[in-house]
Write a protein that holds these residues in place. Structure first.
Motif, PDB file in Angstrom:
ATOM      1  N   UNK A 108       0.792  -1.229   0.000  1.00 19.52           N
ATOM      2  CA  UNK A 108       0.000   0.000   0.000  1.00 19.52           C
ATOM      3  C   UNK A 108       0.827   1.285   0.000  1.00 19.52           C
ATOM      4  N   UNK A 109       2.171   1.159  -0.030  1.00 17.26           N
ATOM      5  CA  UNK A 109       3.020   2.350   0.061  1.00 17.26           C
ATOM      6  C   UNK A 109       2.739   3.355  -1.051  1.00 17.26           C
ATOM      7  N   UNK A 110       2.697   2.884  -2.310  1.00 22.01           N
ATOM      8  CA  UNK A 110       2.462   3.802  -3.426  1.00 22.01           C
ATOM      9  C   UNK A 110       1.076   4.421  -3.298  1.00 22.01           C
ATOM     10  N   UNK A 111       0.107   3.632  -2.915  1.00 18.72           N
ATOM     11  CA  UNK A 111      -1.257   4.131  -2.754  1.00 18.72           C
ATOM     12  C   UNK A 111      -1.303   5.277  -1.742  1.00 18.72           C
ATOM     13  N   UNK A 112      -0.618   5.109  -0.617  1.00 24.73           N
ATOM     14  CA  UNK A 112      -0.603   6.149   0.414  1.00 24.73           C
ATOM     15  C   UNK A 112       0.170   7.388  -0.045  1.00 24.73           C
ATOM     16  N   UNK A 113       1.275   7.182  -0.755  1.00 18.70           N
ATOM     17  CA  UNK A 113       2.082   8.318  -1.218  1.00 18.70           C
ATOM     18  C   UNK A 113       1.355   9.143  -2.272  1.00 18.70           C
ATOM     19  N   UNK A 114       0.587   8.497  -3.124  1.00 21.91           N
ATOM     20  CA  UNK A 114      -0.071   9.228  -4.206  1.00 21.91           C
ATOM     21  C   UNK A 114      -1.451   9.759  -3.834  1.00 21.91           C
ATOM     22  N   UNK A 115      -1.990   9.341  -2.702  1.00 19.70           N
ATOM     23  CA  UNK A 115      -3.337   9.752  -2.311  1.00 19.70           C
ATOM     24  C   UNK A 115      -3.518  11.271  -2.293  1.00 19.70           C
ATOM     25  N   UNK A 116      -2.648  12.041  -1.669  1.00 20.43           N
ATOM     26  CA  UNK A 116      -2.852  13.497  -1.671  1.00 20.43           C
ATOM     27  C   UNK A 116      -2.813  14.103  -3.077  1.00 20.43           C
ATOM     28  N   UNK A 117      -1.984  13.555  -3.937  1.00 21.18           N
ATOM     29  CA  UNK A 117      -1.908  14.054  -5.317  1.00 21.18           C
ATOM     30  C   UNK A 117      -3.215  13.760  -6.047  1.00 21.18           C
ATOM     31  N   UNK A 118      -3.690  12.534  -5.902  1.00 16.47           N
ATOM     32  CA  UNK A 118      -4.943  12.138  -6.574  1.00 16.47           C
ATOM     33  C   UNK A 118      -6.127  12.936  -6.040  1.00 16.47           C
ATOM     34  N   UNK A 119      -6.172  13.146  -4.730  1.00 16.14           N
ATOM     35  CA  UNK A 119      -7.267  13.924  -4.141  1.00 16.14           C
ATOM     36  C   UNK A 119      -7.251  15.368  -4.628  1.00 16.14           C
ATOM     37  N   UNK A 120      -6.069  15.973  -4.690  1.00 21.14           N
ATOM     38  CA  UNK A 120      -5.962  17.358  -5.164  1.00 21.14           C
ATOM     39  C   UNK A 120      -6.372  17.459  -6.630  1.00 21.14           C
ATOM     40  N   UNK A 121      -5.956  16.491  -7.435  1.00 22.08           N
ATOM     41  CA  UNK A 121      -6.335  16.497  -8.857  1.00 22.08           C
ATOM     42  C   UNK A 121      -7.847  16.342  -9.011  1.00 22.08           C
ATOM     43  N   UNK A 122      -8.443  15.458  -8.233  1.00 21.06           N
ATOM     44  CA  UNK A 122      -9.898  15.261  -8.303  1.00 21.06           C
ATOM     45  C   UNK A 122     -10.626  16.540  -7.884  1.00 21.06           C
ATOM     46  N   UNK A 123     -10.123  17.194  -6.852  1.00 19.95           N
ATOM     47  CA  UNK A 123     -10.743  18.445  -6.396  1.00 19.95           C
ATOM     48  C   UNK A 123     -10.687  19.521  -7.479  1.00 19.95           C
ATOM     49  N   UNK A 124      -9.591  19.552  -8.235  1.00 26.33           N
ATOM     50  CA  UNK A 124      -9.429  20.519  -9.327  1.00 26.33           C
ATOM     51  C   UNK A 124     -10.056  20.030 -10.639  1.00 26.33           C
ATOM     52  N   UNK A 125     -10.599  18.808 -10.608  1.00 23.69           N
ATOM     53  CA  UNK A 125     -11.147  18.162 -11.816  1.00 23.69           C
ATOM     54  C   UNK A 125     -10.093  18.087 -12.921  1.00 23.69           C
ATOM     55  N   UNK A 126      -8.887  17.697 -12.513  1.00 27.22           N
ATOM     56  CA  UNK A 126      -7.750  17.558 -13.426  1.00 27.22           C
ATOM     57  C   UNK A 126      -7.547  16.082 -13.755  1.00 27.22           C
ATOM     58  N   UNK A 127      -7.988  15.629 -14.928  1.00 30.30           N
ATOM     59  CA  UNK A 127      -7.865  14.216 -15.266  1.00 30.30           C
ATOM     60  C   UNK A 127      -6.429  13.744 -15.460  1.00 30.30           C
ATOM     61  N   UNK A 128      -5.475  14.657 -15.551  1.00 31.80           N
ATOM     62  CA  UNK A 128      -4.077  14.250 -15.736  1.00 31.80           C
ATOM     63  C   UNK A 128      -3.366  13.909 -14.447  1.00 31.80           C
ATOM     64  N   UNK A 129      -4.000  14.134 -13.299  1.00 32.00           N
ATOM     65  CA  UNK A 129      -3.362  13.832 -12.033  1.00 32.00           C
ATOM     66  C   UNK A 129      -4.102  12.801 -11.202  1.00 32.00           C
ATOM     67  N   UNK A 130      -5.129  12.204 -11.776  1.00 32.89           N
ATOM     68  CA  UNK A 130      -5.933  11.252 -11.009  1.00 32.89           C
ATOM     69  C   UNK A 130      -6.065   9.930 -11.741  1.00 32.89           C
TER      70      UNK A 130
END
Length: 157
Positions: A108-130
């Motif tokens: 789960x290490x990669x999942x935990x490390x990328x979670x904030x990036x994916x959440x921020x991209x989703x909040x911005x509706x940026x399909x290139x970061x999620x």
């Protein structure tokens, strides 16, 4: 472990040869009534669809994900570990192009490390970061009620 490379039809055939008495539920790449009919003819007793329902009225798919599925900038899917450390199929985007080859750690290490990036991209509706999970038949997905989509996948024969 690397994912297999067999097609769904090859996999069904192999299982049929080795285990005639095992009921097969086919899944993967089923986006049309013709796809469904093909696996039923090969011996599957049922099918499971996922990607075919991503644009349905009842799906919780984000607006960015829905938009990417219809945008030519996201024209193909790829197996990747970039988002979670586990293989999954996603629409190819900038995140995958930058990080897929360097996702050395696993789940789960990669999942935990990328979670904030994916959440921020989703909040911005940026399909290139999620993560844009989708199967190979994503181009066949249609909006509408799940019941209508499932009915459209039923073979005529």
């Amino acid at each position: 472990m690397e994912p297999g490379t067999e097609t769904l039809h090859q996999l069904i055939d192999r299982i049929q040869r080795a285990h005639r008495d095992v009921p097969i539920i086919a899944a993967g790449g089923l986006g049309t009534a013709e796809d469904v009919a093909g696996v039923l003819r090969r011996g599957a007793v049922a099918v499971q669809v996922g990607t075919a329902l991503l644009l349905s009225d009842e799906a919780g798919t984000s607006a960015a994900h829905r938009g990417a599925m219809k945008n030519q900038l996201f024209a193909r899917t790829i197996l990747t570990r970039a988002f979670s450390g586990r293989y999954a199929r996603s629409l190819e985007n900038e995140f995958i192009r930058h990080f897929d080859n360097i996702a050395l750690l696993g789940y789960p290490e990669v999942n935990q490390m990328t979670l904030p990036i994916r959440e921020a991209a989703a909040e911005r509706e940026d399909p290139n970061g999620m993560n844009l999970w989708a199967g190979t038949s994503f181009c066949e997905a249609q909006p509408g009620l799940v019941a209508d989509i499932v009915a459209s996948l039923m073979p005529d024969d």
